[in-house]
Design a protein around this motif. Structure first.
Motif, PDB file in Angstrom:
ATOM      1  N   ASP A   1    -105.273 -56.006  29.569  1.00 54.30           N
ATOM      2  CA  ASP A   1    -105.607 -56.425  28.132  1.00 54.30           C
ATOM      3  C   ASP A   1    -104.916 -57.485  27.457  1.00 54.30           C
ATOM      4  N   MET A   2    -103.680 -57.879  28.290  1.00 56.90           N
ATOM      5  CA  MET A   2    -102.777 -58.796  27.505  1.00 56.90           C
ATOM      6  C   MET A   2    -102.755 -60.117  28.264  1.00 56.90           C
ATOM      7  N   MET A   3    -103.350 -60.193  29.509  1.00 56.51           N
ATOM      8  CA  MET A   3    -103.331 -61.308  30.438  1.00 56.51           C
ATOM      9  C   MET A   3    -103.878 -62.618  29.795  1.00 56.51           C
TER      10      MET A   3
ATOM     11  N   MET B   1    -102.952 -59.530  38.125  1.00 56.39           N
ATOM     12  CA  MET B   1    -101.976 -59.306  39.387  1.00 56.39           C
ATOM     13  C   MET B   1    -100.612 -59.410  38.980  1.00 56.39           C
ATOM     14  N   TRP B   2    -100.176 -58.981  37.862  1.00 58.79           N
ATOM     15  CA  TRP B   2     -98.983 -59.174  37.441  1.00 58.79           C
ATOM     16  C   TRP B   2     -97.931 -57.943  37.112  1.00 58.79           C
TER      17      TRP B   2
ATOM     18  N   CYS C   1    -108.219 -68.282  38.141  1.00 60.38           N
ATOM     19  CA  CYS C   1    -108.158 -67.071  37.041  1.00 60.38           C
ATOM     20  C   CYS C   1    -107.450 -65.899  37.473  1.00 60.38           C
ATOM     21  N   ILE C   2    -106.111 -66.160  37.996  1.00 59.41           N
ATOM     22  CA  ILE C   2    -105.405 -65.063  38.252  1.00 59.41           C
ATOM     23  C   ILE C   2    -104.109 -64.987  37.554  1.00 59.41           C
ATOM     24  N   ALA C   3    -103.809 -63.887  36.901  1.00 62.67           N
ATOM     25  CA  ALA C   3    -102.600 -63.557  36.163  1.00 62.67           C
ATOM     26  C   ALA C   3    -101.482 -63.133  36.890  1.00 62.67           C
ATOM     27  N   VAL C   4    -100.448 -63.912  37.026  1.00 65.09           N
ATOM     28  CA  VAL C   4     -99.234 -63.405  37.854  1.00 65.09           C
ATOM     29  C   VAL C   4     -97.966 -63.652  37.181  1.00 65.09           C
ATOM     30  N   ASN C   5     -96.826 -62.996  37.774  1.00 63.39           N
ATOM     31  CA  ASN C   5     -95.665 -63.304  37.229  1.00 63.39           C
ATOM     32  C   ASN C   5     -95.190 -64.680  37.698  1.00 63.39           C
ATOM     33  N   HIS C   6     -94.501 -65.370  36.523  1.00 60.81           N
ATOM     34  CA  HIS C   6     -93.853 -66.804  37.012  1.00 60.81           C
ATOM     35  C   HIS C   6     -92.416 -66.468  37.781  1.00 60.81           C
ATOM     36  N   GLY C   7     -92.153 -67.383  38.638  1.00 57.60           N
ATOM     37  CA  GLY C   7     -90.796 -67.205  39.452  1.00 57.60           C
ATOM     38  C   GLY C   7     -89.492 -67.202  38.632  1.00 57.60           C
TER      39      GLY C   7
END
Length: 389
Positions: free
Chosen positions: A18-20, A34-35, A346-352
């Motif tokens: 819901d927050m991506m 995927m975060w 369109c994939i939400a991931v964590n930034h390095g």
């Protein structure tokens, strides 16, 4: 249950889905989340039954007599990890980020240095900074595609103001399962510099086939400075229960921690205790074994797909469900490869970079989701970087 079941989490106050759009600009309707490190699977039925039993009873009061809860933890650690702990050494915190913050608050003073082996779980640095302590980044070396620690370099960094070191074991985001020799080296480092050693082992149940997690408590000679942290939340996908355990064998450290818990008026919520007691059981163990096999299958599919794209390299995952992907060999700026993942795929991931020094060329992908989504993610990434192929 089937781990292949697609459960739509959108609109359920789920931060991951819901927050991506708000955080990453990835559309909620078409995006893949995927975060955040929780899974898109229901917990084992024994955990759901424990919650349902409380609802059926109808009265949600204060929790009393936690002996079964403590015994369940003792049983799990002994049978799954060969760790014979004293149930009296267990403190329950509101998850392990809270547990980390409690350790920083209890055992260090404002201005003290707290050592992290980076890149590492981003919440550590957040709570260190928020408590007005200093983050001391000891960057790990990438050797043949896996992280290793360089204690000669780290020794040279220390100036005597450091009071604590936090180890992530198994490692998030690199997925390393540390060897006994590496753990002994961390312990020796802590002793040389007079550091409290906090070992966050929240991913210790999620170890890939062929790998063996060694609890830091198995390393001799550090009982007087060791704080162990474990939880059911990652293992059984019950992060919303916000419960975790800080386990301290040393009586002096334990007394300090107990006093701080009392001073802050902290006590656990009853649902977390009921869920953990149910999870740490024979039924829960079978579920975890099946989960790990499924995650291993997801890992193989994701790695094969990502590593087939020129310039991308997924770090070999020994534990956790968090894939750490390097984009360094694409030659692209961080903004460009991140744009392709978020805007094109369109994939939400964590930034390095949020994981500290050494993370700039990486993105972290959560593969604890039904296999169809993992396969779709691979297809989207291949399309987003098709000009490299």
């Amino acid at each position: 249950m089937s781990f292949d079941e697609i459960i739509d989490r959108r609109g359920s106050h789920c931060v991951k889905w819901d927050m991506m759009e708000q955080i990453y600009g990835v559309p909620q309707e078409s995006g893949l989340a995927m975060w955040v490190a929780d899974m898109d699977f229901k917990p084992p039925q024994c955990v759901l039954d424990a919650v349902q039993q409380q609802l059926d009873h109808g009265i949600i009061g204060y929790f009393g007599d936690d002996s079964k809860y403590r015994e369940a933890i003792r049983w799990w650690m002994e049978t799954r990890h060969g760790w014979a702990l004293d149930p009296a050494h267990i403190f329950t915190t509101h998850g392990l980020v809270n547990g980390t913050a409690m350790c920083v608050d209890t055992f260090t003073q404002p201005g003290d240095g707290v050592v992290l082996f980076t890149p590492v779980y981003h919440a550590f640095a957040k709570v260190i900074n928020a408590n007005n302590r200093r983050v001391v980044e000891c960057e790990m070396n990438l050797v043949d595609g896996r992280y290793e620690m360089d204690f000669d370099a780290y020794d040279a960094q220390m100036d005597g103001s450091e009071k604590m070191v936090i180890l992530c074991s198994p490692h998030n985001p690199g997925g390393r399962v540390w060897s006994r020799g590496e753990l002994a080296a961390v312990a020796a480092f802590a002793k040389r510099h007079g550091l409290i050693l906090v070992s966050d082992e929240i991913h210790h149940d999620l170890v890939m086939p062929g790998q063996t997690h060694i609890p830091m408590t198995h390393i001799e000679g550090i009982e007087d400075r060791l704080v162990m942290m474990t939880a059911t939340t990652k293992t059984f996908n019950i992060a919303g229960s916000h419960s975790g355990n800080v386990i301290i064998a040393d009586p002096d450290l334990r007394a300090q921690f107990a006093a701080r818990m009392m001073g802050l008026g902290l006590s656990p919520n009853s649902f977390g205790l009921f869920m953990a007691t149910a999870a740490y059981s024979a039924e829960g163990a079978v579920w975890v074994d099946n989960l790990v096999q499924y995650l291993d299958g997801n890992r193989k599919i994701f790695d094969a797909g990502v590593n087939a794209i020129p310039g991308l390299r997924s770090m070999n995952l020994e534990a956790t469900y968090l894939s750490w992907v390097s984009f360094e060999d694409t030659g692209m700026a961080r903004e460009e490869f991140t744009r392709r993942v978020e805007k094109d795929a369109c994939i939400a991931v964590n930034h390095g970079p949020t994981f500290g020094s050494g993370g700039d060329s990486f993105l972290r992908f959560n593969i604890a989701t039904p296999r169809a989504r993992v396969e779709e993610a691979v297809e989207r990434l291949a399309q987003a970087f098709k000009d490299l192929q």
